[in-house]
Design an enzyme around this catalytic site. Sequence first.
Site, PDB file in Angstrom:
ATOM      1  N   GLN A   1       0.783  -1.246   0.050  1.00 19.33           N
ATOM      2  CA  GLN A   1      -0.018   0.014  -0.029  1.00 19.33           C
ATOM      3  C   GLN A   1       0.956   1.351   0.140  1.00 19.33           C
ATOM      4  O   GLN A   1       1.461   1.570   0.865  1.00 19.33           O
ATOM      5  CB  GLN A   1      -0.868   0.102   1.364  1.00 19.33           C
ATOM      6  CG  GLN A   1      -1.576   1.206   1.510  1.00 19.33           C
ATOM      7  CD  GLN A   1      -2.506   0.950   2.676  1.00 19.33           C
ATOM      8  OE1 GLN A   1      -2.250   0.356   3.471  1.00 19.33           O
ATOM      9  NE2 GLN A   1      -3.843   1.971   2.589  1.00 19.33           N
ATOM     10  N   GLY A   2       0.778   1.999  -1.120  1.00 17.47           N
ATOM     11  CA  GLY A   2       1.726   3.286  -1.164  1.00 17.47           C
ATOM     12  C   GLY A   2       0.907   4.699  -0.817  1.00 17.47           C
ATOM     13  O   GLY A   2       0.448   5.453  -1.578  1.00 17.47           O
ATOM     14  N   TYR A   3       0.719   4.748   0.553  1.00 19.90           N
ATOM     15  CA  TYR A   3       0.156   5.953   1.167  1.00 19.90           C
ATOM     16  C   TYR A   3       1.053   6.834   1.856  1.00 19.90           C
ATOM     17  O   TYR A   3       1.124   7.788   1.122  1.00 19.90           O
ATOM     18  CB  TYR A   3      -1.119   5.390   1.992  1.00 19.90           C
ATOM     19  CG  TYR A   3      -2.387   5.272   1.321  1.00 19.90           C
ATOM     20  CD1 TYR A   3      -2.604   4.344   0.369  1.00 19.90           C
ATOM     21  CD2 TYR A   3      -3.599   5.556   2.098  1.00 19.90           C
ATOM     22  CE1 TYR A   3      -3.656   4.068  -0.192  1.00 19.90           C
ATOM     23  CE2 TYR A   3      -4.730   4.935   1.571  1.00 19.90           C
ATOM     24  CZ  TYR A   3      -4.997   4.156   0.292  1.00 19.90           C
ATOM     25  OH  TYR A   3      -6.078   4.072  -0.176  1.00 19.90           O
ATOM     26  N   SER A   4       1.289   6.543   2.763  1.00 19.40           N
ATOM     27  CA  SER A   4       2.155   7.406   3.868  1.00 19.40           C
ATOM     28  C   SER A   4       3.380   7.872   2.900  1.00 19.40           C
ATOM     29  O   SER A   4       3.824   7.238   2.479  1.00 19.40           O
ATOM     30  CB  SER A   4       2.482   6.946   4.887  1.00 19.40           C
ATOM     31  OG  SER A   4       1.556   6.807   5.795  1.00 19.40           O
TER      32      SER A   4
ATOM     33  N   SER B   1       4.236  -1.456   4.552  1.00 16.14           N
ATOM     34  CA  SER B   1       4.571  -2.653   5.033  1.00 16.14           C
ATOM     35  C   SER B   1       4.427  -3.945   3.975  1.00 16.14           C
ATOM     36  O   SER B   1       3.532  -3.849   2.903  1.00 16.14           O
ATOM     37  CB  SER B   1       3.355  -3.282   6.255  1.00 16.14           C
ATOM     38  OG  SER B   1       2.327  -3.305   5.734  1.00 16.14           O
TER      39      SER B   1
ATOM     40  N   GLU C   1     -10.826  -1.401   5.114  1.00 13.15           N
ATOM     41  CA  GLU C   1     -10.113  -1.963   6.658  1.00 13.15           C
ATOM     42  C   GLU C   1     -10.882  -2.172   7.588  1.00 13.15           C
ATOM     43  O   GLU C   1     -10.510  -2.950   8.787  1.00 13.15           O
ATOM     44  CB  GLU C   1      -9.118  -0.861   6.971  1.00 13.15           C
ATOM     45  CG  GLU C   1      -7.974  -0.573   6.108  1.00 13.15           C
ATOM     46  CD  GLU C   1      -6.799   0.300   6.762  1.00 13.15           C
ATOM     47  OE1 GLU C   1      -5.704  -0.338   6.643  1.00 13.15           O
ATOM     48  OE2 GLU C   1      -7.233   1.398   7.207  1.00 13.15           O
TER      49      GLU C   1
ATOM     50  N   ASN D   1      -3.694   7.571  16.941  1.00 16.66           N
ATOM     51  CA  ASN D   1      -4.867   7.943  17.735  1.00 16.66           C
ATOM     52  C   ASN D   1      -5.311   9.430  17.667  1.00 16.66           C
ATOM     53  O   ASN D   1      -6.477   9.907  17.858  1.00 16.66           O
ATOM     54  CB  ASN D   1      -4.617   7.604  19.245  1.00 16.66           C
ATOM     55  CG  ASN D   1      -4.699   6.177  19.630  1.00 16.66           C
ATOM     56  OD1 ASN D   1      -5.029   5.372  18.672  1.00 16.66           O
ATOM     57  ND2 ASN D   1      -4.896   5.937  20.884  1.00 16.66           N
TER      58      ASN D   1
END
Lengths: 396, 396, 389, 389
Positions: B128-131, B167, B250, B374
């Site tokens: 997953q290429g998000y952050s 990850s 998710e 959070n």
Amino acid sequence: MKIRFTPEQEAFRAGCASWLQQQMEGPFADIRGIMSQTFRADRRLEWERVLGQARWSVIGWPEKYGGRDASLAEQVIFAEEYARSGAPGRVGHLGTELAGPTILHFGNDLQRERFLRPIAKGEEFWCQGYSEPNAGSDLSNVRTRARLEHGPNGPEWVIDGQKIWTSLAQFADWCFVVCRTEEGTKGPAGISYLLVPMKQKGVTVKPIRQITGDAEFNEVFFDGARTKAEYCVGNPGEGWKVAMGTLAFERGVSTLAQQMTFRNELERIVEAAKSNGAASDPLIRQRMAEAWVGLRIMRYSALRMLSRATTGSLGGEALTYKLHWASWRKKLGELAMDVAGAPGELCVGEGYELADLPYLYLFSRADTIYGGTNQIQRNIVAERALGLPKEARGDR
Amino acid sequence: MKIRFTPEQEAFRAGCASWLQQQMEGPFADIRGIMSQTFRADRRLEWERVLGQARWSVIGWPEKYGGRDASLAEQVIFAEEYARSGAPGRVGHLGTELAGPTILHFGNDLQRERFLRPIAKGEEFWCQGYSEPNAGSDLSNVRTRARLEHGPNGPEWVIDGQKIWTSLAQFADWCFVVCRTEEGTKGPAGISYLLVPMKQKGVTVKPIRQITGDAEFNEVFFDGARTKAEYCVGNPGEGWKVAMGTLAFERGVSTLAQQMTFRNELERIVEAAKSNGAASDPLIRQRMAEAWVGLRIMRYSALRMLSRATTGSLGGEALTYKLHWASWRKKLGELAMDVAGAPGELCVGEGYELADLPYLYLFSRADTIYGGTNQIQRNIVAERALGLPKEARGDR
Amino acid sequence: MQFSFTDDQNMIRDTAREFMSERCGSQQLRHDLESAENFDPSLWQTITRELGWAGLSLPEAVGGSGLGMVELAIILEEQGRCLYGGPLLASIGLASAILLECPAAEARDALLARLASGEATAALAITGDRGLAGLDAIGVTLYEDEGGLRLDGVASFVLNGHVADVFVVAAKDQRAGHSGYAVVAVDTTAGGLRVEKKLAMDTTRPYARLTFESVRDVVLLAADVDGRTIERGVQVAQVAVAAEQLGAMQAVLDLTTSYVSQRVQFGRVIGSFQAIKHRLADMMVICEAARSAVYYAACVVDEYRADPVTHAQELAEAAALVKVHCSAGFHDVAGNAIQLHGGIGFTWEYDAQLFFKRARATYNLLGAPMVHREHIARLMGLDDDKEVA
Amino acid sequence: MQFSFTDDQNMIRDTAREFMSERCGSQQLRHDLESAENFDPSLWQTITRELGWAGLSLPEAVGGSGLGMVELAIILEEQGRCLYGGPLLASIGLASAILLECPAAEARDALLARLASGEATAALAITGDRGLAGLDAIGVTLYEDEGGLRLDGVASFVLNGHVADVFVVAAKDQRAGHSGYAVVAVDTTAGGLRVEKKLAMDTTRPYARLTFESVRDVVLLAADVDGRTIERGVQVAQVAVAAEQLGAMQAVLDLTTSYVSQRVQFGRVIGSFQAIKHRLADMMVICEAARSAVYYAACVVDEYRADPVTHAQELAEAAALVKVHCSAGFHDVAGNAIQLHGGIGFTWEYDAQLFFKRARATYNLLGAPMVHREHIARLMGLDDDKEVA
């Protein structure tokens, strides 16, 4: 770095302890150990006059204003012994701890002459006019206004507005009022710090009943209330600095007296736990220990603050102090209630009267709110001590 | 409102449980119960191929793409039995749970035909290429860019930029990449959702070693990486909606599988406490009970989410779910470490290898950070569920 | 498996929400607090006769509607939202829960029928002066002598006992030839019974303390009752209490959300400060978890009633869980509500303190969280023998 | 009463701060972690020979500077800031604390003199394989037979034991005619002694595990030692550990403050978000409380050493208090530091995790908070007989 007192200081301790004990076992035994701020106020006012006559009221003040020029160590000792004796919380504390020091420090000679001795002698009582309905935590947003008028009695301030959460206003002769005296100003500029008599037509005090059923706090309405022009502390329009100075005095020796009250509360919880068996519960024991740790540390931090104050520099411990004690006492209240258990839920008198432990439980919910909520305190710590960016205001 | 499964569903449960048990006691006994995400990856990829061949990989998908058209209840049951069997966490879960459902829902037929079956069969793995380094929690601030080029292979996206906290990138064949495809745009507008092959010259994967000593996460560098023009999900420039859709997946059935993993962790802690005596400590017992309560409630909330999802409306329980489990698991980690005690601090192998309980303790510190800290989660709950004002941005 | 309300359940919820918010708002509550009953008896008539809520979850055999615990939870949740002080929780949630665990018998069914119709309300007497949970806390004993049955002892913390018509008493059975516990009904007016109304910290709901001195006017509902039977009745009652807690905690969250969305300080709506927002988010997490727990537990009660043997363990678990979470959670949420309101939050005139006090009262009712956590620890097997490695 | 540093103490602090930050910064730390010793022996030479920190708080009679616990705490605080792994805490803070409780004797003083000069370092062996606190946890026993003195047993969690020259061992004294405990010194090279270096979760500081199999090469430093004597030595050691924890927690607070003042997300420095600010404020409350507690406890140690009989109870209280607060507080602060850093906070390359692991290691060292709280509960008199009402 030294934590012991000298033999002379210990002798001083013995002296005041014995005097206090005489009073609390003798003439004032009836008001020993009272926890509520308003209960038996008449007798307590008498007690404070006796205290003043004996010059034990404000020992740190100069002799000429009714004090003893006592050293910091002596003040610490007296505060501890006062609370240890079971003497009740001071109805006059807003005068002795806030108004008095403010006038001593920021006032002029005329004001010192007029106001200090009656405070010291327990003859005049004070309250604090800070919070307003729309400026609970935001003092710089005060809307109470005063203007100078030249009438038959000479120049006078005429005050209009409303204060709230004013504790002990029902007993007060005077109020130090933060108000706006310059039209069109906003924020800290244009605020003045006035000393206003309470017993006059233009002032109405309305008690606020609170969660405990008691009413320590009040609304105070100023409706054309008057005070002399000369009863402005500091220059008109420059009262913000004075108001902030008053708040700094809240972190003085009186914190030690407050802690002794806390200590008495913790002891009462320990006794209750021992008598109903909660003391053998491992979870209660951990919480008791935690409460004890927090209380001790409060004392050490207060000694640090006071020691630093004599060297002129207040450190981070001073900024964190309110947050520490308020959070601590709220937890103490919960511990008290858990120790009391279900029986603590039942009222003990005819009306809504609670036993000490449940009373503490309810009252302590206010600790993290009045005098600056925990949220405000965290802002203060983060911004002033850690240098983090200031909160954005919506209105300027 | 009904919480029981039908007899048919219970029969389905027995069926999958027995197949899983055969596998985990037979050919794949060597990888049963592995907690680390990266350990023995080769064998686990084999296992996922077996799972795919037996059509147990994505049972909720349509049959034609390798699923079983399974009902929600069946998916719940399978997820529970999967974890109960001790089968290891799925290396392919970013494909089966995020990329696959996204393509199924937002993709076109061409994309479905190309990508879904290899995911189902365990033949192609995803990441997953998000952050990004400067957009940890702020996805709309992506700086990775792609532009369309018409070269010898037809029109292709050419991608430049860097992703982080990716990850399982080291095992992935494909990556779904959120990137900016329109020059000069800011925020959600101008973002596209591209499917990019990992095994090419323009892609470099660099593992990030973390607190546990392991490296689940990676930096992924795109340096002129290429993918076909048609591998853009949704319209170019409208990828934000797709990216948010992926996040919604998710909260699907996979949460139940995750919970079974948590259950296994709690059981391991219970066992350890029973064998070293911590189980008789009243404080540990309270925390164990609290952990158990939180875990059970997580299951009930997941069932609520899933039941609501079938009726088309997601409620507050869906928005609070991440905050709940992440906070819960961090506490579980602390409980694990307190049960383990000092012996848990010692490494068990040659290098920096920790036993399961201390590993959980360290790893769980990441739970409240990745997938939205959070703090971000609380913003989401407060703004979307409670309707409180949005946070002010500094840049628009 | 479909863990969401049916259409019928949604309808019950909507009706209850509408009725309660119209008829039992904050002003009505303040009015009720001044009355001797702490609720409006005529409204209670409407609730029982017109809406049929007392009988909703009771069996058709006793004149009830035959619906289940989920439906009762829905009503109790809505009553909790309004801090309603009427007898539904005491009479149906608590007393009837014990009755339903007792074997069907004429006297029991007759009493249930009266409760279902609303003709009478019952209160449960099951704990002594320390207000503890569990069988050991039972402070009333049943004897038998030449004068017949006789009750002696003390029961306290009797919810709504100041207005009940009948007390359902769990008593130690000390009659010759009997063992365990007896469940008996005693009329409020029975000779030898003294009923004291006890004002409590929670002004929305007083307690009664009952002194039994050779009370003879006793109806034996069940004899030789196993301790576990009593416990299961109490477990069902815990779910009822939790449902009410859920409603109250949601209401005080709503109240706070609405307050911080309007209150301006520092030139901003205070709900825009993260310190406020984030705490509200945490409160919502607690409420949503409570909602999942309450309705799951209510389903478990219904499963248990359909098949007690299979589901007894699950009932014990769910009842402990839901009471732990909702008690601690409600206290936390209501405490935060006071904090987020600032000064006004701890004034007598504002409702936040009422929620906080209700939270404390229900915190201890039928056992504080610490007690139930310890119970869960046992259910989790922490005391079982170590498995062979 | 003057609870602030003297000018001399300020000077010591400034020197230590400057030296440590120049010579033991993060880069040096990373370098040290790769070495066998976990610290730079040549730097340790500088610390002992040039700066004289090993002898600073030891009596002049053994070649020390004769200063007190406050001065040692100052140095340990500064070393804690840098997560320094050298032997000052182990050799002076722990081992010497026990030695100083033993009666002055030639062998003891000779050893103290070697430690003061830095010629040797000692490590304290006082707990067994479970790493628990208290006398019961002592796992080594002293015997005497025809071959003379003999040590058998296991000691683990021996801080800096992998590099110490001498082990100071608290052993059960099982020799005929003796009772209580013995404090003995054993050379690292003694026959029958096996020293295993144990890598730990906290990579900044490994432990050693010692196996004594008929170790004969034993120097008896004190015999027939009362259990309370050992306990008081450990109490002094707890203050030393807490001083180091204070420095580390302040450092990780500083690190975090600085990070959030630079890191930009959503177009804002993240330190401007209240969620971040307020958590940092809470961290500062913990740190300031720790500072008050550590220096007060250090003063108590000095008072105790001047007049042990009068101040023994106060030492027990202060030592438990400071260990409870600093252990729980450091863990909390370091945990929050990771959280506030976001992703980078749990990477191996960044220092936040090192602080967190040091927090956990020192949390258990000489007793976890739970243990000391229970100890405090006893000191508070919770088990004393009820006073007559």
